[in-house]
Design a protein around this motif. Structure first.
Motif, mmCIF file in Angstrom:
data_model
loop_
_atom_site.group_PDB
_atom_site.id
_atom_site.type_symbol
_atom_site.label_atom_id
_atom_site.label_comp_id
_atom_site.label_asym_id
_atom_site.label_seq_id
_atom_site.Cartn_x
_atom_site.Cartn_y
_atom_site.Cartn_z
ATOM 1 N N ASN A 113 0.847 -1.202 0.000
ATOM 2 C CA ASN A 113 0.000 0.000 0.000
ATOM 3 C C ASN A 113 0.884 1.254 0.000
ATOM 4 O O ASN A 113 2.113 1.145 0.093
ATOM 5 C CB ASN A 113 -0.981 0.005 1.198
ATOM 6 C CG ASN A 113 -0.275 -0.179 2.520
ATOM 7 O OD1 ASN A 113 0.554 0.631 2.908
ATOM 8 N ND2 ASN A 113 -0.578 -1.267 3.219
ATOM 9 N N GLY A 114 0.262 2.405 -0.079
ATOM 10 C CA GLY A 114 1.024 3.655 -0.148
ATOM 11 C C GLY A 114 1.765 3.955 1.149
ATOM 12 O O GLY A 114 2.844 4.555 1.128
ATOM 13 N N LEU A 139 5.783 4.574 1.646
ATOM 14 C CA LEU A 139 6.442 5.666 2.358
ATOM 15 C C LEU A 139 7.420 5.133 3.406
ATOM 16 O O LEU A 139 8.534 5.646 3.563
ATOM 17 C CB LEU A 139 5.393 6.562 3.022
ATOM 18 C CG LEU A 139 4.654 7.502 2.062
ATOM 19 C CD1 LEU A 139 3.333 7.986 2.667
ATOM 20 C CD2 LEU A 139 5.534 8.708 1.712
ATOM 21 N N PHE A 165 -2.538 13.202 3.995
ATOM 22 C CA PHE A 165 -2.968 12.071 4.806
ATOM 23 C C PHE A 165 -1.881 11.788 5.854
ATOM 24 O O PHE A 165 -0.700 12.064 5.638
ATOM 25 C CB PHE A 165 -3.215 10.852 3.903
ATOM 26 C CG PHE A 165 -3.801 9.703 4.638
ATOM 27 C CD1 PHE A 165 -4.993 9.839 5.327
ATOM 28 C CD2 PHE A 165 -3.160 8.478 4.668
ATOM 29 C CE1 PHE A 165 -5.532 8.773 6.040
ATOM 30 C CE2 PHE A 165 -3.700 7.405 5.356
ATOM 31 C CZ PHE A 165 -4.882 7.553 6.045
ATOM 32 N N ALA A 194 -0.217 9.355 6.736
ATOM 33 C CA ALA A 194 0.900 8.457 6.419
ATOM 34 C C ALA A 194 2.191 9.197 6.104
ATOM 35 O O ALA A 194 3.284 8.675 6.353
ATOM 36 C CB ALA A 194 0.521 7.568 5.234
ATOM 37 N N ASP A 195 2.095 10.433 5.551
ATOM 38 C CA ASP A 195 3.309 11.166 5.193
ATOM 39 C C ASP A 195 4.118 11.567 6.425
ATOM 40 O O ASP A 195 5.338 11.674 6.345
ATOM 41 C CB ASP A 195 2.957 12.414 4.374
ATOM 42 C CG ASP A 195 2.550 12.033 2.973
ATOM 43 O OD1 ASP A 195 3.402 11.520 2.244
ATOM 44 O OD2 ASP A 195 1.366 12.213 2.633
ATOM 45 N N VAL A 223 3.697 16.686 -1.400
ATOM 46 C CA VAL A 223 2.563 15.895 -1.900
ATOM 47 C C VAL A 223 1.952 16.653 -3.077
ATOM 48 O O VAL A 223 1.741 17.862 -2.982
ATOM 49 C CB VAL A 223 1.504 15.725 -0.785
ATOM 50 C CG1 VAL A 223 0.271 14.979 -1.289
ATOM 51 C CG2 VAL A 223 2.103 15.021 0.424
ATOM 52 N N ASP A 276 5.305 12.454 -2.888
ATOM 53 C CA ASP A 276 4.100 11.654 -2.653
ATOM 54 C C ASP A 276 3.157 11.936 -3.819
ATOM 55 O O ASP A 276 2.552 13.014 -3.910
ATOM 56 C CB ASP A 276 3.448 12.020 -1.317
ATOM 57 C CG ASP A 276 2.207 11.164 -1.046
ATOM 58 O OD1 ASP A 276 1.584 10.700 -2.034
ATOM 59 O OD2 ASP A 276 1.852 10.958 0.126
ATOM 60 N N CYS A 330 0.556 9.909 -4.504
ATOM 61 C CA CYS A 330 -0.608 9.032 -4.298
ATOM 62 C C CYS A 330 -1.861 9.609 -4.968
ATOM 63 O O CYS A 330 -2.774 8.874 -5.299
ATOM 64 C CB CYS A 330 -0.844 8.817 -2.813
ATOM 65 S SG CYS A 330 0.458 7.812 -2.062
ATOM 66 N N HIS A 331 -1.888 10.943 -5.151
ATOM 67 C CA HIS A 331 -3.044 11.572 -5.810
ATOM 68 C C HIS A 331 -2.759 11.838 -7.291
ATOM 69 O O HIS A 331 -3.617 12.377 -7.977
ATOM 70 C CB HIS A 331 -3.330 12.953 -5.194
ATOM 71 C CG HIS A 331 -3.782 12.907 -3.770
ATOM 72 N ND1 HIS A 331 -4.125 14.035 -3.066
ATOM 73 C CD2 HIS A 331 -3.965 11.883 -2.912
ATOM 74 C CE1 HIS A 331 -4.478 13.720 -1.840
ATOM 75 N NE2 HIS A 331 -4.374 12.407 -1.716
ATOM 76 N N HIS A 346 -5.144 2.429 -3.697
ATOM 77 C CA HIS A 346 -6.385 2.259 -2.929
ATOM 78 C C HIS A 346 -7.576 2.488 -3.879
ATOM 79 O O HIS A 346 -7.444 3.226 -4.862
ATOM 80 C CB HIS A 346 -6.360 3.315 -1.796
ATOM 81 C CG HIS A 346 -7.543 3.281 -0.914
ATOM 82 N ND1 HIS A 346 -8.689 4.005 -1.184
ATOM 83 C CD2 HIS A 346 -7.768 2.615 0.230
ATOM 84 C CE1 HIS A 346 -9.568 3.772 -0.237
ATOM 85 N NE2 HIS A 346 -9.040 2.936 0.631
ATOM 86 N N LYS A 403 -8.284 5.752 -5.645
ATOM 87 C CA LYS A 403 -7.220 6.309 -6.485
ATOM 88 C C LYS A 403 -7.455 5.938 -7.954
ATOM 89 O O LYS A 403 -8.311 5.115 -8.270
ATOM 90 C CB LYS A 403 -5.858 5.789 -6.014
ATOM 91 C CG LYS A 403 -5.569 6.061 -4.531
ATOM 92 C CD LYS A 403 -5.446 7.530 -4.244
ATOM 93 C CE LYS A 403 -4.826 7.887 -2.922
ATOM 94 N NZ LYS A 403 -5.520 7.422 -1.721
ATOM 95 N N GLY A 419 -2.725 -1.441 -2.492
ATOM 96 C CA GLY A 419 -1.506 -1.559 -3.298
ATOM 97 C C GLY A 419 -0.718 -0.275 -3.255
ATOM 98 O O GLY A 419 -1.259 0.793 -2.957
HETATM 99 C C1 LIG Z 1 -1.453 11.648 -0.046
HETATM 100 C C2 LIG Z 1 -1.490 10.238 0.454
HETATM 101 N N1 LIG Z 1 -0.359 9.661 0.871
HETATM 102 C C3 LIG Z 1 -0.344 8.388 1.318
HETATM 103 C C4 LIG Z 1 -1.490 7.633 1.379
HETATM 104 C C5 LIG Z 1 -1.438 6.239 1.915
HETATM 105 O O1 LIG Z 1 -1.818 5.285 0.949
HETATM 106 P P1 LIG Z 1 -2.488 3.901 1.360
HETATM 107 O O2 LIG Z 1 -3.886 4.165 1.800
HETATM 108 O O3 LIG Z 1 -2.422 3.095 0.110
HETATM 109 O O4 LIG Z 1 -1.662 3.314 2.450
HETATM 110 C C6 LIG Z 1 -2.687 8.188 0.953
HETATM 111 C C7 LIG Z 1 -3.928 7.409 1.014
HETATM 112 O O5 LIG Z 1 -5.024 7.861 1.054
HETATM 113 C C8 LIG Z 1 -2.705 9.523 0.468
HETATM 114 O O6 LIG Z 1 -3.839 10.106 0.057
#
Ligand SMILES: Cc1ncc(COP(=O)(O)O)c(C=O)c1O
Length: 410
Positions: A65-66, A70, A92, A94-95, A141, A167, A169-170, A199, A202, A209
């Motif tokens: 996953n994302g 990271l 999000f 996670a960063d 991001v 990042d 992810c978007h 996700h 996305k 993934g």
């Molecule tokens: C900007 C950003 N970074 C990281 C993630 C983390 O990705 P994941 O949900 O696949 O773990 C997301 C998920 O929504 C995200 O929007």
């Protein structure tokens, strides 16, 4: 055919984002299910090759996953205790969390409230105060799908001796002009690594993934080790254990030099990813078409600027993962909660991207952040709302969304 009564006909719910799964996607997954490999098989290699080709990077490493992407990025760059990782408050969790996973501290550079993207000026200010060079990584991001000022950010970070992890992810499928060339997000032209999420909301949906792209041979090797327990079969350190008395490699032997994780993607997910990725350009074109429709509807419905889309920067192809609008809730005398609930009652999903990360209880403790510290992120947050955006949406759905919003705000 039974006639539908217009009074009882129910509108299909329009979520703020959703996946599109075609019969081609299903056939691709079926092919994997009928093959000899469900994980660590050839579909992973194919997905990685397709992704690297699509974004123009040398290497691509698929993972679970994302967030794992990271974390792997931090591990491969050797980030740890005593280091600081800078990211944006408008993202999000996670960063920021990925830095904490490896024991590093987190600092936030404020955004430009008009775009939602990290401000290079705010980053420059943070770097200027970092006299003992604790800042090891900057994670910008590409918010909502619009490329941020990555060339400036990369220049500032590298001058400071910091790595850059984009990042995206978007923003898979996004690009930007730079010195007369078009640079694809993910090509790592301005970064060391780029991370992606797959996700379901996305562009490329795999259930779960992620992936990391890079042009560095060494980072690619490290990412692969950390993705799978730190385990290696080739190039072993302990020759007496790895090699038989006859001088041939012991076929069972594996070696662990680093503390790794199980962040693997399965071939089943990769099968879906390969098929979804082949439709990426179509998805970006449709999202841009819908964004144009929304922009026009909004300027007609709200000529006074009560509702505004995010600012579009010139020379950037926006991947439009999200369509974010700024609503003057205060001026309209209505709360965001009431607007969201009224939209939901009318069959329209919406969401807020994002609650500023430094104002989360955990990060208030970790960084001693308080309200007022990130004026741009906070003013953006006060007005932001993501309304439906996905390729299966039609222009008449956009009309319905904006007309409904106008009614609610009236
Ligand atoms: C900007 C950003 N970074 C990281 C993630 C983390 O990705 P994941 O949900 O696949 O773990 C997301 C998920 O929504 C995200 O929007």
């Amino acid at each position: 055919m039974p006639q539908q009564d217009s009074k009882t006909a129910k509108r299909k719910f329009l979520p703020y984002g959703r996946q599109t799964v075609t019969t081609h996607d299903i056939a691709s997954v079926k092919e994997v299910l009928e093959s000899d490999w469900l994980t660590q098989g050839p579909m992973i290699d194919r997905f990685e090759a397709d992704l690297a080709e699509k974004v123009g990077s040398k290497y691509s490493v698929a993972c679970s996953n994302g967030t794992a992407a990271l974390h792997l990025a931090m591990l491969s760059l050797g980030v740890g205790r005593g280091d600081t990782v800078v990211t944006t408050p408008n993202t999000f969790l996670a960063d920021a969390n990925c830095a904490r996973y490896v024991g590093a501290n987190v600092a936030f550079a404020d955004i430009d409230a008009n775009t939602g993207n990290i401000s290079s000026e705010a980053l420059a200010n943070l770097l200027a105060k970092d006299h003992d060079k604790r800042i090891k990584v900057v994670i910008p991001v590409h918010f909502a799908g619009q490329p941020c000022d990555i060339a400036d950010i990369s220049y500032l970070a590298r001058k400071h001796g910091a790595f850059v992890v984009e990042d995206a992810c978007h923003a898979i499928g996004a690009s930007y002009e730079h010195e007369g060339s078009v640079i694809t997000v993910g090509s790592c032209y301005h970064s060391d690594l780029t991370v992606f999420s797959f996700h379901p909301v996305k562009h490329v949906a795999m259930g779960e993934g992620g992936a990391i792209t890079t042009n560095s041979y060494h980072l690619n090797e490290k990412l692969r080790l950390f993705r799978s327990h730190g385990m290696n079969k080739l190039d072993c350190e302990l020759a007496d254990m790895a090699i038989s008395p006859e001088g041939i490699p012991n076929p069972w032997y594996y070696e662990m030099r680093y503390l790794g994780y199980n962040y693997r993607l399965s071939d089943i997910q990769a099968g879906l990813g390969v098929s979804q990725l082949s439709r990426l350009d179509e998805s970006i074109a449709k999202r841009n078409q819908l964004a144009n429709v929304y922009d026009t509807l909004i300027s007609k419905a709200f000529p006074d600027g009560t509702v505004k889309p995010l600012k579009r920067e010139a020379g950037r192809l926006n991947a439009y993962h999200l369509y974010v609008i700024a609503i003057d809730f205060e001026g309209c005398g209505i709360s965001r909660a009431v607007v969201m609930n009224s939209l939901r009652d009318a069959g329209i999903g919406s969401q807020v991207h994002y609650v500023p990360v430094p104002l989360q209880p955990y990060y208030r403790k970790h960084t001693r952040a308080k309200e007022g510290d990130f004026p741009e992120a906070e003013s953006y947050y006060a007005t932001a709302l993501s309304i439906p955006m996905y390729p299966a949406l039609e222009p008449q759905d956009c009309e319905y969304v904006i007309a409904t919003l106008k009614n609610i705000l009236r």
